[in-house]
Design a protein around this motif. Structure first.
Motif, PDB file in Angstrom:
ATOM      1  N   GLN A   1       0.845  -1.178   0.000  1.00  0.00           N
ATOM      2  CA  GLN A   1       0.000   0.000   0.000  1.00  0.00           C
ATOM      3  C   GLN A   1       0.891   1.243   0.000  1.00  0.00           C
ATOM      4  N   VAL A   2       0.734   2.081  -1.021  1.00  0.00           N
ATOM      5  CA  VAL A   2       1.535   3.298  -1.096  1.00  0.00           C
ATOM      6  C   VAL A   2       1.097   4.259   0.002  1.00  0.00           C
ATOM      7  N   GLN A   3       2.040   5.029   0.519  1.00  0.00           N
ATOM      8  CA  GLN A   3       1.737   6.047   1.523  1.00  0.00           C
ATOM      9  C   GLN A   3       2.109   7.426   0.990  1.00  0.00           C
ATOM     10  N   LEU A   4       1.240   8.398   1.254  1.00  0.00           N
ATOM     11  CA  LEU A   4       1.461   9.775   0.839  1.00  0.00           C
ATOM     12  C   LEU A   4       1.342  10.661   2.071  1.00  0.00           C
TER      13      LEU A   4
ATOM     14  N   ALA B   1       5.198  13.636   0.096  1.00  0.00           N
ATOM     15  CA  ALA B   1       6.204  12.568   0.041  1.00  0.00           C
ATOM     16  C   ALA B   1       5.511  11.242  -0.266  1.00  0.00           C
ATOM     17  N   VAL B   2       5.994  10.560  -1.289  1.00  0.00           N
ATOM     18  CA  VAL B   2       5.393   9.305  -1.748  1.00  0.00           C
ATOM     19  C   VAL B   2       6.333   8.147  -1.423  1.00  0.00           C
ATOM     20  N   SER B   3       5.784   7.050  -0.932  1.00  0.00           N
ATOM     21  CA  SER B   3       6.618   5.940  -0.447  1.00  0.00           C
ATOM     22  C   SER B   3       7.146   5.040  -1.569  1.00  0.00           C
ATOM     23  N   GLU B   4       6.700   5.292  -2.812  1.00  0.00           N
ATOM     24  CA  GLU B   4       7.177   4.512  -3.948  1.00  0.00           C
ATOM     25  C   GLU B   4       7.637   5.444  -5.066  1.00  0.00           C
ATOM     26  N   SER B   5       8.313   4.867  -6.038  1.00  0.00           N
ATOM     27  CA  SER B   5       8.747   5.662  -7.182  1.00  0.00           C
ATOM     28  C   SER B   5       7.545   6.234  -7.922  1.00  0.00           C
ATOM     29  N   ILE B   6       7.581   7.557  -8.123  1.00  0.00           N
ATOM     30  CA  ILE B   6       6.475   8.221  -8.809  1.00  0.00           C
ATOM     31  C   ILE B   6       6.385   7.772 -10.263  1.00  0.00           C
TER      32      ILE B   6
ATOM     33  N   TYR C   1      -5.352  17.744  -1.119  1.00  0.00           N
ATOM     34  CA  TYR C   1      -4.983  16.334  -1.072  1.00  0.00           C
ATOM     35  C   TYR C   1      -4.121  15.976  -2.273  1.00  0.00           C
ATOM     36  N   CYS C   2      -2.978  15.375  -2.042  1.00  0.00           N
ATOM     37  CA  CYS C   2      -2.235  14.809  -3.154  1.00  0.00           C
ATOM     38  C   CYS C   2      -2.760  13.387  -3.409  1.00  0.00           C
ATOM     39  N   TYR C   3      -2.576  12.921  -4.645  1.00  0.00           N
ATOM     40  CA  TYR C   3      -3.038  11.576  -4.975  1.00  0.00           C
ATOM     41  C   TYR C   3      -2.086  10.936  -5.983  1.00  0.00           C
ATOM     42  N   VAL C   4      -2.146   9.622  -6.034  1.00  0.00           N
ATOM     43  CA  VAL C   4      -1.505   8.854  -7.092  1.00  0.00           C
ATOM     44  C   VAL C   4      -2.499   7.792  -7.548  1.00  0.00           C
ATOM     45  N   ARG C   5      -2.372   7.390  -8.803  1.00  0.00           N
ATOM     46  CA  ARG C   5      -3.233   6.332  -9.329  1.00  0.00           C
ATOM     47  C   ARG C   5      -2.372   5.356 -10.099  1.00  0.00           C
ATOM     48  N   ARG C   6      -2.522   4.081  -9.765  1.00  0.00           N
ATOM     49  CA  ARG C   6      -1.646   3.068 -10.325  1.00  0.00           C
ATOM     50  C   ARG C   6      -2.062   2.653 -11.740  1.00  0.00           C
ATOM     51  N   SER C   7      -3.360   2.517 -11.969  1.00  0.00           N
ATOM     52  CA  SER C   7      -3.841   2.071 -13.275  1.00  0.00           C
ATOM     53  C   SER C   7      -5.292   2.492 -13.433  1.00  0.00           C
TER      54      SER C   7
ATOM     55  N   ASN D   1      -7.833   5.997  -6.780  1.00  0.00           N
ATOM     56  CA  ASN D   1      -6.740   6.856  -6.327  1.00  0.00           C
ATOM     57  C   ASN D   1      -6.314   6.475  -4.909  1.00  0.00           C
ATOM     58  N   ASP D   2      -5.025   6.637  -4.623  1.00  0.00           N
ATOM     59  CA  ASP D   2      -4.524   6.616  -3.254  1.00  0.00           C
ATOM     60  C   ASP D   2      -4.306   8.064  -2.827  1.00  0.00           C
ATOM     61  N   TRP D   3      -4.656   8.389  -1.599  1.00  0.00           N
ATOM     62  CA  TRP D   3      -4.698   9.779  -1.142  1.00  0.00           C
ATOM     63  C   TRP D   3      -3.764  10.051   0.030  1.00  0.00           C
ATOM     64  N   GLY D   4      -3.310  11.311   0.082  1.00  0.00           N
ATOM     65  CA  GLY D   4      -2.676  11.792   1.291  1.00  0.00           C
ATOM     66  C   GLY D   4      -3.733  12.126   2.331  1.00  0.00           C
ATOM     67  N   GLN D   5      -3.271  12.552   3.505  1.00  0.00           N
ATOM     68  CA  GLN D   5      -4.194  12.814   4.612  1.00  0.00           C
ATOM     69  C   GLN D   5      -4.866  14.174   4.503  1.00  0.00           C
ATOM     70  N   GLY D   6      -4.359  15.017   3.636  1.00  0.00           N
ATOM     71  CA  GLY D   6      -4.917  16.352   3.457  1.00  0.00           C
ATOM     72  C   GLY D   6      -4.182  17.381   4.299  1.00  0.00           C
ATOM     73  N   THR D   7      -4.065  18.590   3.757  1.00  0.00           N
ATOM     74  CA  THR D   7      -3.454  19.693   4.488  1.00  0.00           C
ATOM     75  C   THR D   7      -4.301  20.947   4.264  1.00  0.00           C
TER      76      THR D   7
END
Length: 117
Positions: free
Chosen positions: A1-4, A23-28, A94-100, A105-111
């Motif tokens: 599970q990716v973390q943001l 900050a993303v826990s995997e290669s962007i 919120y930042c996000y990443v999407r794998r496919s 989407n995977d989300w950050g916690q929000g700021t």
């Protein structure tokens, strides 16, 4: 599970600037799409900016010319430079990443970003 993990929100006066980081826990490089959303009180979450893999960055009209999205692949970081901020920019970002296309989407916690005099 990716973390943001996001940072950089706060209170700023109209016309001021803030820089958000994610900050993303995997290669962007591995993601289909990355970017930022925001959600203002009582409103739906809105796409602010995104970059598809191998494509160009897109911005919502209200932030064009004021916000700049950048990716630091060496550090697995995404940044959102926000200049000339307006009260309407007040929201949780919120930042996000999407794998496919088959995954959500995977989300950050929000700021929180608050623009007020």
């Amino acid at each position: 599970q990716v973390q943001l993990v996001e940072s950089g929100g706060g209170l700023v006066q109209p016309g001021g600037s803030l820089r958000l980081s994610c900050a993303v826990s995997e290669s962007i490089f591995s993601f289909l799409s990355v970017g930022w959303y925001r959600q203002a009180p009582g409103k739906q979450r809105e796409l602010v900016t995104y970059t598809p893999k191998g494509g160009s960055t897109t911005y919502t009209d209200s932030v064009k010319g004021r916000f700049t999205f950048s990716i630091d692949n060496a550090k697995n970081m995404m940044n959102l430079q926000m200049n000339n901020l307006k009260p309407d920019d007040t929201a949780v970002y919120y930042c996000y990443v999407r794998r496919s296309i088959k995954t959500a989407n995977d989300w950050g916690q929000g700021t929180q970003v608050t623009v007020s005099s």
